[in-house]
Design a protein around this motif. Structure first.
Motif, PDB file in Angstrom:
ATOM      1  N   CYS A   1     -41.411 -49.419  16.284  1.00  0.00           N
ATOM      2  CA  CYS A   1     -40.637 -49.569  17.591  1.00  0.00           C
ATOM      3  C   CYS A   1     -39.423 -50.449  17.238  1.00  0.00           C
ATOM      4  CB  CYS A   1     -41.723 -50.628  18.400  1.00  0.00           C
ATOM      5  SG  CYS A   1     -41.297 -51.410  19.606  1.00  0.00           S
ATOM      6  N   PHE A   2     -38.589 -50.576  17.944  1.00  0.00           N
ATOM      7  CA  PHE A   2     -37.330 -51.402  17.648  1.00  0.00           C
ATOM      8  C   PHE A   2     -36.916 -51.904  19.052  1.00  0.00           C
ATOM      9  CE2 PHE A   2     -36.285 -47.387  14.964  1.00  0.00           C
ATOM     10  CZ  PHE A   2     -36.349 -48.389  13.730  1.00  0.00           C
ATOM     11  N   VAL A   3     -36.568 -53.214  19.159  1.00  0.00           N
ATOM     12  CA  VAL A   3     -36.426 -54.245  20.310  1.00  0.00           C
ATOM     13  C   VAL A   3     -34.760 -54.205  20.580  1.00  0.00           C
ATOM     14  CG1 VAL A   3     -36.568 -56.452  21.288  1.00  0.00           C
ATOM     15  CG2 VAL A   3     -38.494 -55.423  19.839  1.00  0.00           C
ATOM     16  N   THR A   4     -34.490 -54.185  21.659  1.00  0.00           N
ATOM     17  CA  THR A   4     -33.026 -54.092  22.071  1.00  0.00           C
ATOM     18  C   THR A   4     -32.976 -55.278  23.165  1.00  0.00           C
ATOM     19  OG1 THR A   4     -31.169 -52.803  23.226  1.00  0.00           O
ATOM     20  CG2 THR A   4     -33.164 -52.399  24.082  1.00  0.00           C
ATOM     21  N   THR A   5     -31.989 -55.883  23.237  1.00  0.00           N
ATOM     22  CA  THR A   5     -31.687 -56.664  24.512  1.00  0.00           C
ATOM     23  C   THR A   5     -30.818 -56.127  25.478  1.00  0.00           C
ATOM     24  OG1 THR A   5     -29.519 -57.540  23.512  1.00  0.00           O
ATOM     25  CG2 THR A   5     -31.526 -58.801  23.146  1.00  0.00           C
ATOM     26  N   ASP A   6     -30.448 -54.894  25.370  1.00  0.00           N
ATOM     27  CA  ASP A   6     -29.660 -53.919  26.304  1.00  0.00           C
ATOM     28  C   ASP A   6     -30.523 -53.566  27.464  1.00  0.00           C
ATOM     29  OD1 ASP A   6     -27.244 -53.852  24.725  1.00  0.00           O
ATOM     30  OD2 ASP A   6     -27.926 -52.116  23.812  1.00  0.00           O
ATOM     31  N   ALA A   7     -30.113 -53.390  28.501  1.00  0.00           N
ATOM     32  CA  ALA A   7     -31.051 -52.844  29.658  1.00  0.00           C
ATOM     33  C   ALA A   7     -31.327 -51.581  29.296  1.00  0.00           C
ATOM     34  CB  ALA A   7     -29.983 -52.715  31.005  1.00  0.00           C
ATOM     35  N   ILE A   8     -32.753 -51.307  29.740  1.00  0.00           N
ATOM     36  CA  ILE A   8     -33.443 -49.936  29.342  1.00  0.00           C
ATOM     37  C   ILE A   8     -32.660 -48.691  30.079  1.00  0.00           C
ATOM     38  CG2 ILE A   8     -35.591 -48.719  30.007  1.00  0.00           C
ATOM     39  CD1 ILE A   8     -35.717 -50.313  27.465  1.00  0.00           C
ATOM     40  N   SER A   9     -32.126 -49.000  31.323  1.00  0.00           N
ATOM     41  CA  SER A   9     -31.256 -48.215  32.015  1.00  0.00           C
ATOM     42  C   SER A   9     -29.996 -47.639  30.923  1.00  0.00           C
ATOM     43  CB  SER A   9     -30.777 -48.538  33.293  1.00  0.00           C
ATOM     44  OG  SER A   9     -30.256 -49.918  33.149  1.00  0.00           O
ATOM     45  N   ARG A  10     -29.571 -48.777  30.271  1.00  0.00           N
ATOM     46  CA  ARG A  10     -28.513 -48.237  29.746  1.00  0.00           C
ATOM     47  C   ARG A  10     -28.648 -47.524  28.367  1.00  0.00           C
ATOM     48  NH1 ARG A  10     -24.981 -52.602  26.033  1.00  0.00           N
ATOM     49  NH2 ARG A  10     -23.151 -51.311  25.565  1.00  0.00           N
ATOM     50  N   VAL A  11     -29.995 -47.942  27.684  1.00  0.00           N
ATOM     51  CA  VAL A  11     -30.310 -47.025  26.630  1.00  0.00           C
ATOM     52  C   VAL A  11     -30.807 -45.564  27.024  1.00  0.00           C
ATOM     53  CG1 VAL A  11     -32.228 -46.910  25.048  1.00  0.00           C
ATOM     54  CG2 VAL A  11     -31.564 -49.134  25.794  1.00  0.00           C
ATOM     55  N   GLN A  12     -31.461 -45.441  28.152  1.00  0.00           N
ATOM     56  CA  GLN A  12     -31.601 -44.299  28.726  1.00  0.00           C
ATOM     57  C   GLN A  12     -30.376 -43.438  28.961  1.00  0.00           C
ATOM     58  OE1 GLN A  12     -33.910 -45.355  32.283  1.00  0.00           O
ATOM     59  NE2 GLN A  12     -34.961 -43.461  31.919  1.00  0.00           N
ATOM     60  N   GLU A  13     -29.205 -44.053  29.488  1.00  0.00           N
ATOM     61  CA  GLU A  13     -27.935 -43.185  29.871  1.00  0.00           C
ATOM     62  C   GLU A  13     -27.338 -42.998  28.470  1.00  0.00           C
ATOM     63  OE1 GLU A  13     -25.376 -46.105  31.966  1.00  0.00           O
ATOM     64  OE2 GLU A  13     -26.832 -46.077  33.596  1.00  0.00           O
ATOM     65  N   HIS A  14     -27.479 -43.942  27.346  1.00  0.00           N
ATOM     66  CA  HIS A  14     -26.791 -43.527  26.172  1.00  0.00           C
ATOM     67  C   HIS A  14     -27.595 -42.323  25.445  1.00  0.00           C
ATOM     68  CE1 HIS A  14     -25.389 -44.157  22.078  1.00  0.00           C
ATOM     69  NE2 HIS A  14     -26.385 -44.219  21.488  1.00  0.00           N
ATOM     70  N   LEU A  15     -28.972 -42.460  25.711  1.00  0.00           N
ATOM     71  CA  LEU A  15     -29.674 -41.254  24.641  1.00  0.00           C
ATOM     72  C   LEU A  15     -29.398 -40.012  25.598  1.00  0.00           C
ATOM     73  CD1 LEU A  15     -33.236 -43.105  24.434  1.00  0.00           C
ATOM     74  CD2 LEU A  15     -31.593 -42.584  22.651  1.00  0.00           C
ATOM     75  N   ARG A  16     -29.566 -39.911  26.854  1.00  0.00           N
ATOM     76  CA  ARG A  16     -28.952 -38.528  27.480  1.00  0.00           C
ATOM     77  C   ARG A  16     -27.442 -38.074  27.009  1.00  0.00           C
ATOM     78  NH1 ARG A  16     -32.010 -40.952  33.041  1.00  0.00           N
ATOM     79  NH2 ARG A  16     -34.215 -40.024  32.444  1.00  0.00           N
ATOM     80  N   ALA A  17     -26.723 -39.071  27.154  1.00  0.00           N
ATOM     81  CA  ALA A  17     -25.269 -38.732  27.160  1.00  0.00           C
ATOM     82  C   ALA A  17     -25.085 -38.009  25.538  1.00  0.00           C
ATOM     83  CB  ALA A  17     -24.315 -39.958  27.031  1.00  0.00           C
ATOM     84  N   ASN A  18     -26.119 -38.466  24.717  1.00  0.00           N
ATOM     85  CA  ASN A  18     -26.165 -37.999  23.044  1.00  0.00           C
ATOM     86  C   ASN A  18     -27.278 -36.966  23.063  1.00  0.00           C
ATOM     87  OD1 ASN A  18     -24.135 -39.446  21.296  1.00  0.00           O
ATOM     88  ND2 ASN A  18     -25.119 -41.078  22.801  1.00  0.00           N
ATOM     89  N   ASP A  19     -27.649 -36.238  24.276  1.00  0.00           N
ATOM     90  CA  ASP A  19     -28.573 -35.118  24.136  1.00  0.00           C
ATOM     91  C   ASP A  19     -29.821 -35.289  23.239  1.00  0.00           C
ATOM     92  OD1 ASP A  19     -26.722 -33.529  25.805  1.00  0.00           O
ATOM     93  OD2 ASP A  19     -25.850 -33.028  23.997  1.00  0.00           O
ATOM     94  N   VAL A  20     -30.505 -36.930  23.386  1.00  0.00           N
ATOM     95  CA  VAL A  20     -31.546 -37.111  22.919  1.00  0.00           C
ATOM     96  C   VAL A  20     -32.533 -37.065  23.816  1.00  0.00           C
ATOM     97  CG1 VAL A  20     -32.851 -38.983  21.687  1.00  0.00           C
ATOM     98  CG2 VAL A  20     -30.385 -38.508  21.174  1.00  0.00           C
ATOM     99  N   ARG A  21     -33.884 -36.169  23.781  1.00  0.00           N
ATOM    100  CA  ARG A  21     -34.786 -36.152  24.841  1.00  0.00           C
ATOM    101  C   ARG A  21     -35.760 -37.446  24.783  1.00  0.00           C
ATOM    102  NH1 ARG A  21     -39.958 -32.941  24.187  1.00  0.00           N
ATOM    103  NH2 ARG A  21     -40.730 -32.859  26.431  1.00  0.00           N
ATOM    104  N   ILE A  22     -35.936 -37.841  25.752  1.00  0.00           N
ATOM    105  CA  ILE A  22     -36.795 -38.936  26.010  1.00  0.00           C
ATOM    106  C   ILE A  22     -38.320 -38.417  26.069  1.00  0.00           C
ATOM    107  CG2 ILE A  22     -37.599 -41.003  27.444  1.00  0.00           C
ATOM    108  CD1 ILE A  22     -34.400 -40.973  28.079  1.00  0.00           C
ATOM    109  N   GLU A  23     -39.089 -38.773  25.311  1.00  0.00           N
ATOM    110  CA  GLU A  23     -40.561 -38.231  25.549  1.00  0.00           C
ATOM    111  C   GLU A  23     -41.553 -38.910  26.329  1.00  0.00           C
ATOM    112  OE1 GLU A  23     -41.485 -35.636  23.177  1.00  0.00           O
ATOM    113  OE2 GLU A  23     -39.465 -35.403  22.666  1.00  0.00           O
TER     114      GLU A  23
END
Length: 132
Positions: free
Chosen positions: A73-95
């Motif tokens: 588990c890694f902690v971020t200070t970024d908004a979770i919505s921003r993390v979701q967008e970044h993952l999707r933009a890089n074709d990383v599947r959110i489990e």
């Protein structure tokens, strides 16, 4: 009794070090570092994840070091919505996620994904953080 203060580093056994470095560097924004002997790792904050190829283990090692057996588990200070967008933009599947969980210091909102070796990666943000 002894006292443990912090984690200095973790070791992940991976199938392909270059592929792991690419994922942790490009997708999760960690700094790529090289140690003597061309050993590779990624660094964030004051922590390091050393990456050991399953085909070239460094002694001493765990009893059964295999790729895909970690849950981190890694902690971020970024908004979770921003993390979701970044993952999707890089074709990383959110489990799974975003979902509410409990972290060391309180309530967190988490996203779960798999790294290239199948390790379960949780990216979490503490709920009391102000959305950016």
């Amino acid at each position: 009794m002894i006292s443990i203060d912090t984690i200095d580093h973790l070791v992940l056994t991976v199938a392909d070090v270059d592929r792991a470095v690419e994922f942790y560097g490009r997708i999760l924004g960690m700094e790529v570092v090289t140690f003597p002997g061309d050993r590779r790792a990624v660094r964030f904050g004051h922590q390091t994840i050393k990456l050991h190829a399953a085909s070239e283990l460094v002694e001493p090692t765990a009893t059964h070091p295999v790729p895909g057996s970690a849950n981190l588990c890694f902690v971020t200070t970024d908004a979770i919505s921003r993390v979701q967008e970044h993952l999707r933009a890089n074709d990383v599947r959110i489990e799974e996620g975003p979902v509410s969980r409990t972290g060391t210091d309180g309530s967190i909102t988490s996203l779960y994904l798999l790294d290239p070796d199948g390790n379960l990666i949780e990216v979490a943000r503490y709920d009391e953080e102000t959305e950016q």
